[in-house]
Design an enzyme around this catalytic site. Structure first.
Site, mmCIF file in Angstrom:
data_model
loop_
_atom_site.group_PDB
_atom_site.id
_atom_site.type_symbol
_atom_site.label_atom_id
_atom_site.label_comp_id
_atom_site.label_asym_id
_atom_site.label_seq_id
_atom_site.Cartn_x
_atom_site.Cartn_y
_atom_site.Cartn_z
ATOM 1 N N ARG A 198 0.846 -1.195 0.000
ATOM 2 C CA ARG A 198 0.000 0.000 0.000
ATOM 3 C C ARG A 198 0.882 1.245 0.000
ATOM 4 O O ARG A 198 0.619 2.213 -0.714
ATOM 5 C CB ARG A 198 -0.926 -0.004 1.214
ATOM 6 N N GLN A 210 -17.578 -11.225 26.912
ATOM 7 C CA GLN A 210 -18.050 -9.884 26.563
ATOM 8 C C GLN A 210 -16.919 -8.878 26.339
ATOM 9 O O GLN A 210 -17.040 -7.994 25.485
ATOM 10 C CB GLN A 210 -19.008 -9.375 27.645
ATOM 11 N N GLU A 244 3.204 11.298 7.171
ATOM 12 C CA GLU A 244 2.148 12.057 6.479
ATOM 13 C C GLU A 244 1.397 12.980 7.448
ATOM 14 O O GLU A 244 0.185 13.186 7.331
ATOM 15 C CB GLU A 244 1.159 11.108 5.788
#
Length: 397
Positions: A84, A279, A363
């Site tokens: 990417r 949970q 970035e």
């Protein structure tokens, strides 16, 4: 509002997902362990038409919209951030900048072969003493007749040892600070230009990262991008495109963490039941699912603005900040769900955690984007119009 993907976008997503499943995932553990960048992946991406997916057809690209670029980056990072990152730098930072700011001659000479994947582009802004503080850069370009003499260095440059063309920023007038920075296209092989790899990285180990060195490199004046002193604005507009792809990639990281965690939840049992029944484990899974949806919506919103030819600095910054933070949290929770196994590369989540840290820094750091969003909200920041905007989609042919 239409939240659906087009048939073309769905087809691209399927192509990239299949490519990741068949050509990246079977090898990425080995590449990561060996710090090996596999150039064949870029060749295959070019064959699939993905290195210029959102570049107009007249410049050698596929002519698809900006959100299709986001889909490509999302799916690639589901495989690994290294590939990417390659698309982010090549397409987002370099090629889209040439599309927006380059002359017709520059587009024909550099953008066309990059969009076809015949040549690879990179981006050189960061220096050892100049990251977020761009004005602290020391690289200089001095006019000498029909050329500029470039001296200095850049660091943390993705594709440093791989790229053919580099978009480089240097001072032409230091006294003017931000207004004295100018952009140039530099070719590998020019006398005085060299690169060196950076080793020992925490993450993105399957990616190539390095340094650039300029020792009296002579750059023809026709390789100047924009006017003298326009480099800072060019760099910031480039970062809008880069941040957009980074945010999209972060969605892929969240998706990978969710996919791995759900799979493990169905395999692992504790206290007589699958751990997915607990949970607090469900809470972590729920956060991943919610953050994936919200991050993608922010990315697609920024992409929609790009498609309309509208300013999107604020929206892209928000998407980058939120998605990258969410990816880092998802990777940490994925390791927690896997327990001790999450600390071993027997499972991919430890790689996701190592990889997820870099986008929180590059970035624009998390802190920079926090300040940007606050200043927009407070009314302290206003974006000035640019002399050239990224073309709206559909492109005029």
């Amino acid at each position: 509002m239409d939240f659906s993907l087009s048939q073309e976008q769905l087809a691209v997503r399927e192509v990239v997902r299949k490519f990741v499943d068949e050509e990246i995932l079977p090898h990425i553990r080995e590449w990561d362990e060996k710090h090996h960048f596999e150039p064949r992946i870029l060749q295959r991406l070019a064959e699939l038409g993905l290195m210029g997916v959102c570049i107009p057809e007249k410049y050698g690209g596929a002519g698809m919209d900006y959100n299709t670029l986001a889909i490509v980056c999302d799916e690639l990072e589901r495989g690994d951030i290294a590939f990417r990152t390659a698309v982010s730098v090549h397409t987002g930072l370099n090629s889209l900048t040439l599309l927006q700011w380059g002359t017709e001659e520059q587009k024909q000479k550099y953008l066309v072969p990059q969009a076809r994947g015949e040549k690879i582009g990179a981006f050189g802004l960061t220096e050892p003493n100049a990251g977020s503080d761009v004005a602290a850069m020391r690289t200089t370009a001095v006019r000498d007749g029909d050329s500029y003499i470039l001296n200095g260095s850049k660091i943390w440059i993705s594709l440093a040892d791989v790229a053919d063309h580099f978009l480089v920023f240097a001072y032409t007038d230091r006294a003017k600070k931000h207004h004295g920075i100018t952009a140039f296209i530099v070719e590998r092989g020019w006398e005085g230009f060299s690169t060196r790899s950076i080793k020992g990285k925490l993450g993105i180990r399957a990616g190539n990262t390095g340094e650039l060195f300029f020792d009296h490199v002579r750059v023809p004046v026709e390789n100047r991008v924009g006017e003298e002193g326009e480099g800072f604005r060019i760099a910031m507009s480039a970062l809008d495109n880069g941040r957009f792809t980074v945010a999209a990639g972060a969605c892929g990281c969240i998706a990978a963490c969710l996919e791995a965690s759900v799979k493990y939840c169905h395999e692992r049992e504790t206290f007589g039941q699958p751990i997915g029944k607990h949970q607090l484990v469900q809470q972590m899974i729920a956060k991943m699912a919610a953050n994936l949806e919200s991050s993608r919506l922010l990315v697609y919103r920024a992409g929609w603005l790009k498609n309309q030819g509208l300013p999107n600095t604020r929206e892209t910054s928000l998407a980058k900040w939120v998605a990258c933070d969410a990816a880092w949290e998802a990777a940490s929770d994925a390791v927690q769900i896997h327990g001790a196994y999450g600390y071993s590369n027997e499972y991919p989540v430890e790689r996701y955690l190592r990889n997820a840290k870099a986008p929180v820094i590059y970035e624009g750091t998390r802190e920079i984007h926090t300040i940007l969003q606050a200043e927009y909200a407070l009314g302290y920041r206003r974006d000035k119009p640019l002399s050239r905007r990224l073309p709206a989609w559909p492109f005029e042919e």
